[in-house]
Design a protein around this motif. Sequence first.
Motif, PDB file in Angstrom:
ATOM      1  N   THR A 210       0.829  -1.203   0.000  1.00  0.00           N
ATOM      2  CA  THR A 210       0.000   0.000   0.000  1.00  0.00           C
ATOM      3  C   THR A 210       0.865   1.255   0.000  1.00  0.00           C
ATOM      4  OG1 THR A 210      -0.121  -0.034   2.414  1.00  0.00           O
ATOM      5  CG2 THR A 210      -1.899  -1.126   1.224  1.00  0.00           C
ATOM      6  N   ASP A 211       0.257   2.367  -0.396  1.00  0.00           N
ATOM      7  CA  ASP A 211       0.977   3.641  -0.484  1.00  0.00           C
ATOM      8  C   ASP A 211       1.117   4.330   0.869  1.00  0.00           C
ATOM      9  OD1 ASP A 211       1.140   3.249  -3.197  1.00  0.00           O
ATOM     10  OD2 ASP A 211      -0.659   4.424  -3.622  1.00  0.00           O
ATOM     11  N   ASN A 212       0.253   4.000   1.798  1.00  0.00           N
ATOM     12  CA  ASN A 212       0.283   4.642   3.106  1.00  0.00           C
ATOM     13  C   ASN A 212       0.058   3.594   4.189  1.00  0.00           C
ATOM     14  OD1 ASN A 212      -2.285   4.225   2.142  1.00  0.00           O
ATOM     15  ND2 ASN A 212      -3.175   5.923   3.213  1.00  0.00           N
ATOM     16  N   PHE A 213       0.290   3.994   5.437  1.00  0.00           N
ATOM     17  CA  PHE A 213       0.049   3.062   6.541  1.00  0.00           C
ATOM     18  C   PHE A 213      -1.451   2.817   6.656  1.00  0.00           C
ATOM     19  CE2 PHE A 213      -0.587   7.066   8.754  1.00  0.00           C
ATOM     20  CZ  PHE A 213      -1.617   6.782   9.616  1.00  0.00           C
ATOM     21  N   ARG A 214      -1.802   1.695   7.269  1.00  0.00           N
ATOM     22  CA  ARG A 214      -3.202   1.380   7.532  1.00  0.00           C
ATOM     23  C   ARG A 214      -3.329   0.958   8.991  1.00  0.00           C
ATOM     24  NH1 ARG A 214      -5.273  -2.921   3.513  1.00  0.00           N
ATOM     25  NH2 ARG A 214      -3.578  -4.031   4.489  1.00  0.00           N
ATOM     26  N   ILE A 215      -4.518   1.192   9.554  1.00  0.00           N
ATOM     27  CA  ILE A 215      -4.722   0.876  10.966  1.00  0.00           C
ATOM     28  C   ILE A 215      -6.083   0.211  11.158  1.00  0.00           C
ATOM     29  CG2 ILE A 215      -5.642   3.170  11.483  1.00  0.00           C
ATOM     30  CD1 ILE A 215      -4.217   2.900  14.244  1.00  0.00           C
ATOM     31  N   ALA A 216      -6.121  -0.737  12.079  1.00  0.00           N
ATOM     32  CA  ALA A 216      -7.369  -1.359  12.523  1.00  0.00           C
ATOM     33  C   ALA A 216      -7.468  -1.128  14.020  1.00  0.00           C
ATOM     34  CB  ALA A 216      -7.375  -2.845  12.204  1.00  0.00           C
ATOM     35  N   ILE A 217      -8.677  -0.907  14.498  1.00  0.00           N
ATOM     36  CA  ILE A 217      -8.898  -0.617  15.917  1.00  0.00           C
ATOM     37  C   ILE A 217      -9.935  -1.593  16.451  1.00  0.00           C
ATOM     38  CG2 ILE A 217      -9.705   1.101  17.570  1.00  0.00           C
ATOM     39  CD1 ILE A 217      -8.830   3.233  15.466  1.00  0.00           C
ATOM     40  N   SER A 218      -9.654  -2.155  17.623  1.00  0.00           N
ATOM     41  CA  SER A 218     -10.588  -3.068  18.257  1.00  0.00           C
ATOM     42  C   SER A 218     -10.825  -2.635  19.701  1.00  0.00           C
ATOM     43  CB  SER A 218     -10.035  -4.489  18.228  1.00  0.00           C
ATOM     44  OG  SER A 218     -10.893  -5.353  18.913  1.00  0.00           O
ATOM     45  N   VAL A 219     -12.099  -2.491  20.042  1.00  0.00           N
ATOM     46  CA  VAL A 219     -12.491  -2.176  21.412  1.00  0.00           C
ATOM     47  C   VAL A 219     -13.578  -3.178  21.772  1.00  0.00           C
ATOM     48  CG1 VAL A 219     -13.372  -0.410  22.977  1.00  0.00           C
ATOM     49  CG2 VAL A 219     -11.993   0.263  21.008  1.00  0.00           C
ATOM     50  N   GLY A 220     -13.284  -4.087  22.687  1.00  0.00           N
ATOM     51  CA  GLY A 220     -14.203  -5.166  23.024  1.00  0.00           C
ATOM     52  C   GLY A 220     -15.392  -4.728  23.856  1.00  0.00           C
ATOM     53  N   LYS A 221     -16.403  -5.580  23.885  1.00  0.00           N
ATOM     54  CA  LYS A 221     -17.629  -5.273  24.618  1.00  0.00           C
ATOM     55  C   LYS A 221     -17.435  -5.244  26.128  1.00  0.00           C
ATOM     56  CE  LYS A 221     -21.067  -6.721  21.308  1.00  0.00           C
ATOM     57  NZ  LYS A 221     -22.249  -7.546  21.080  1.00  0.00           N
ATOM     58  N   LYS A 222     -16.351  -5.843  26.629  1.00  0.00           N
ATOM     59  CA  LYS A 222     -16.084  -5.821  28.064  1.00  0.00           C
ATOM     60  C   LYS A 222     -15.752  -4.414  28.541  1.00  0.00           C
ATOM     61  CE  LYS A 222     -14.426 -10.532  28.595  1.00  0.00           C
ATOM     62  NZ  LYS A 222     -13.297 -11.375  28.985  1.00  0.00           N
ATOM     63  N   ILE A 223     -15.359  -3.549  27.632  1.00  0.00           N
ATOM     64  CA  ILE A 223     -14.951  -2.191  28.000  1.00  0.00           C
ATOM     65  C   ILE A 223     -16.141  -1.330  28.375  1.00  0.00           C
ATOM     66  CG2 ILE A 223     -13.928  -0.077  27.066  1.00  0.00           C
ATOM     67  CD1 ILE A 223     -11.797  -1.783  25.869  1.00  0.00           C
ATOM     68  N   GLY A 224     -17.267  -1.541  27.737  1.00  0.00           N
ATOM     69  CA  GLY A 224     -18.427  -0.735  28.095  1.00  0.00           C
ATOM     70  C   GLY A 224     -19.486  -0.766  27.002  1.00  0.00           C
ATOM     71  N   LYS A 225     -20.437   0.129  27.151  1.00  0.00           N
ATOM     72  CA  LYS A 225     -21.530   0.235  26.181  1.00  0.00           C
ATOM     73  C   LYS A 225     -21.019   0.845  24.886  1.00  0.00           C
ATOM     74  CE  LYS A 225     -25.101  -0.246  29.323  1.00  0.00           C
ATOM     75  NZ  LYS A 225     -25.667  -1.538  29.263  1.00  0.00           N
ATOM     76  N   ALA A 226     -21.862   0.856  23.876  1.00  0.00           N
ATOM     77  CA  ALA A 226     -21.462   1.285  22.532  1.00  0.00           C
ATOM     78  C   ALA A 226     -20.910   2.707  22.507  1.00  0.00           C
ATOM     79  CB  ALA A 226     -22.639   1.165  21.568  1.00  0.00           C
ATOM     80  N   PHE A 227     -21.529   3.626  23.238  1.00  0.00           N
ATOM     81  CA  PHE A 227     -21.051   5.011  23.196  1.00  0.00           C
ATOM     82  C   PHE A 227     -19.653   5.143  23.797  1.00  0.00           C
ATOM     83  CE2 PHE A 227     -22.959   4.878  27.376  1.00  0.00           C
ATOM     84  CZ  PHE A 227     -22.164   5.697  28.152  1.00  0.00           C
ATOM     85  N   GLU A 228     -19.341   4.318  24.815  1.00  0.00           N
ATOM     86  CA  GLU A 228     -17.995   4.342  25.401  1.00  0.00           C
ATOM     87  C   GLU A 228     -16.968   3.753  24.438  1.00  0.00           C
ATOM     88  OE1 GLU A 228     -18.810   3.816  30.137  1.00  0.00           O
ATOM     89  OE2 GLU A 228     -19.261   2.093  28.851  1.00  0.00           O
ATOM     90  N   ARG A 229     -17.330   2.652  23.787  1.00  0.00           N
ATOM     91  CA  ARG A 229     -16.429   2.029  22.819  1.00  0.00           C
ATOM     92  C   ARG A 229     -16.170   2.957  21.634  1.00  0.00           C
ATOM     93  NH1 ARG A 229     -20.075  -2.361  23.551  1.00  0.00           N
ATOM     94  NH2 ARG A 229     -20.677  -2.267  21.368  1.00  0.00           N
ATOM     95  N   ASN A 230     -17.212   3.611  21.156  1.00  0.00           N
ATOM     96  CA  ASN A 230     -17.043   4.538  20.030  1.00  0.00           C
ATOM     97  C   ASN A 230     -16.178   5.732  20.405  1.00  0.00           C
ATOM     98  OD1 ASN A 230     -18.565   2.976  18.299  1.00  0.00           O
ATOM     99  ND2 ASN A 230     -20.480   4.002  18.814  1.00  0.00           N
ATOM    100  N   LYS A 231     -16.305   6.217  21.635  1.00  0.00           N
ATOM    101  CA  LYS A 231     -15.479   7.329  22.103  1.00  0.00           C
ATOM    102  C   LYS A 231     -14.011   6.933  22.123  1.00  0.00           C
ATOM    103  CE  LYS A 231     -14.949   8.535  26.470  1.00  0.00           C
ATOM    104  NZ  LYS A 231     -15.133   9.016  27.838  1.00  0.00           N
TER     105      LYS A 231
END
Length: 113
Positions: A38-59
């Motif tokens: 690829t021409d640039n770096f790429r990133i994947a992000i994982s935040v599991g459900k144990k961390i909290g509700k959807a709004f916390e994970r999205n934050k």
Amino acid sequence: MQKSYRIKKSQEIEQVMKRGRSKANPYFIVYKYANKETDNFRIAISVGKKIGKAFERNKIKRYIRNVTTEHKHEMNPDYDYFVIARKGVKDLDYATFKEKLEQLYKKMDIIPK
């Protein structure tokens, strides 16, 4: 962050995890894998459900993308990255969050020290 900077396919994420190097702290795990296709770096992000509700994970995902975008020009374009957030991360304020993630990026030579 633009779509060209994201890894979406699970096969590619597994490749980064299996073949890449990793470092961790109490709040994050970061994998780094050389990818010259690829021409640039790429990133994947994982935040599991144990961390909290959807709004916390999205934050948390927004925070990770924000810190990464700030250092976008310093990052090596020949790598793919995978960031996993751990449970204690939701209790951090943004300044501490940014500091801990940057420390890990520096430890892995993702951004200059």
